[in-house]
Scaffold this active site. Structure first.
Site, PDB file in Angstrom:
ATOM      1  CG  HIS A   1     -33.032 -25.062 -38.993  1.00 25.74           C
ATOM      2  ND1 HIS A   1     -32.963 -26.132 -39.865  1.00 25.74           N
ATOM      3  CD2 HIS A   1     -32.161 -24.142 -39.483  1.00 25.74           C
ATOM      4  CE1 HIS A   1     -32.093 -25.865 -40.818  1.00 25.74           C
ATOM      5  NE2 HIS A   1     -31.606 -24.662 -40.618  1.00 25.74           N
TER       6      HIS A   1
ATOM      7  CE1 TYR B   1     -31.675 -20.992 -44.778  1.00 23.58           C
ATOM      8  CE2 TYR B   1     -31.513 -23.284 -45.474  1.00 23.58           C
ATOM      9  CZ  TYR B   1     -31.616 -22.339 -44.471  1.00 23.58           C
ATOM     10  OH  TYR B   1     -31.658 -22.740 -43.165  1.00 23.58           O
TER      11      TYR B   1
ATOM     12  CE1 TYR C   1     -30.153 -27.198 -44.997  1.00 21.91           C
ATOM     13  CE2 TYR C   1     -32.121 -26.201 -44.057  1.00 21.91           C
ATOM     14  CZ  TYR C   1     -30.754 -26.338 -44.093  1.00 21.91           C
ATOM     15  OH  TYR C   1     -29.966 -25.608 -43.243  1.00 21.91           O
TER      16      TYR C   1
END
Ligand SMILES: [Fe+2]
Length: 226
Positions: A156, A106, A145
Site C-alpha cells: 500500500h 520504512y 510487511y
C-alpha cells in the site's frame, strides 16, 4: 545527469511529459458523474509518516538527489486527479505519499525490523496538483510487511492531500489483485464495497510515451469536508 541541476531538469521533464501525454486527464471518473461522486474513504496516518522529511522530497521517489543509483523494485508511474464531490478539479493541493521500500521496510525510526533500507529510495515525496487537479509520482511497488505477528499488511501507499478548503485528507492506496487485500482489516473495515474499491488501484501496462519499464497505476481522490 546527477547533481542539483540534473535533478531540477529531470523534475521538469516528469511534469511536462504528463501534460503532453494527457494521461492524467483521461482518467475515468467512475459511475457517479451524473451526481455527487462517491468520496474516497479516509484511512489512518499509521506509525510511519516521516518524523523528519528528507532533503529530497520531489515526486520521483526512485532517485535520491546526490546519488546515481535507482531504487530497487518494480517501477510504477503513479498518477491521478483530485476532485471535490461535485466532480470539480482541486488545483494547487499538496499531495504527499510515503511508503515501504521493495523489501517492506520504512525509512523511519519506528520500523525496527531487520530488513535493509534502500539508500536510493526516497520513501516520501510530494507533488502539487495542476489546474486539472492532476498529480504524478514515479515510485516502486512496495512489499508487504508484518504489522504484528498475525497481521501482514498488503502492499500500500499512504497519501495525504492538503488543501485550504478540505484541510488534511489522509488515506491509503492498495494494489488490485493482491491476495493480502482480502485479509487486511484496515481495508476491509470499510464496509461499503464500492467505497472500499475506491482505495484499490489496478496495475496497468507501461505507457511507452512515459517509460516502457514502468507500470501505470491511476488513483483518483474525491475529497469531502472533514
Ligand atoms: Fe503502511
Amino acid at each position: 545527469m546527477t547533481g542539483k541541476n540534473g535533478n531540477i531538469s529531470r523534475r521538469r521533464i516528469l511534469r511536462s511529459v504528463t501534460a503532453a501525454a494527457g494521461l492524467a486527464a483521461a482518467l475515468p471518473l467512475g459511475p457517479a458523474m451524473a451526481g455527487l461522486l462517491l468520496p474516497t474513504p479516509r484511512q489512518g496516518v499509521g506509525p510511519f509518516y516521516p518524523q523528519t522529511k528528507p532533503l529530497d522530497q520531489d515526486n520521483d521517489l526512485t532517485r535520491v538527489q546526490g546519488r546515481s543509483g535507482r531504487a530497487e523494485g518494480r517501477l510504477i508511474e503513479l498518477m491521478g486527479r483530485v476532485f471535490d464531490s461535485a466532480g470539480a478539479a482541486v488545483p494547487d493541493a499538496r499531495v504527499e505519499i510515503w511508503q515501504a521500500n521493495s523489501q517492506g521496510r520504512y525509512d523511519h525510526l519506528g520500523d525496527r525490523r531487520d530488513v535493509p533500507l534502500d539508500a536510493n529510495f526516497q520513501g516520501f515525496g510530494h507533488d502539487i496538483t495542476n489546474a486539472a487537479g492532476a498529480y504524478r509520482f514515479r515510485t516502486i511497488e512496495p512489499a508487504p510487511y508484518p504489522a504484528s505477528n498475525s497481521w501482514m499488511r498488503p502492499p500500500h501507499i499512504h497519501f495525504a492531500v492538503l488543501s485550504p478548503r478540505y484541510g488534511r485528507f489522509v488515506t491509503q492506496m492498495y494494489f488490485a489483485g493482491n491476495p493480502l487485500n482480502a485479509e487486511d482489516w484496515l481495508l476491509n473495515g470499510i464496509s461499503n464495497p464500492k467505497a472500499r474499491a475506491r482505495l484499490i488501484a489496478a496495475i496497468e501496462p507501461p505507457a511507452p510515451e512515459l517509460d516502457p519499464d514502468a507500470s501505470v497505476v491511476k488513483f483518483d481522490i474525491v475529497l469531502t469536508p472533514a
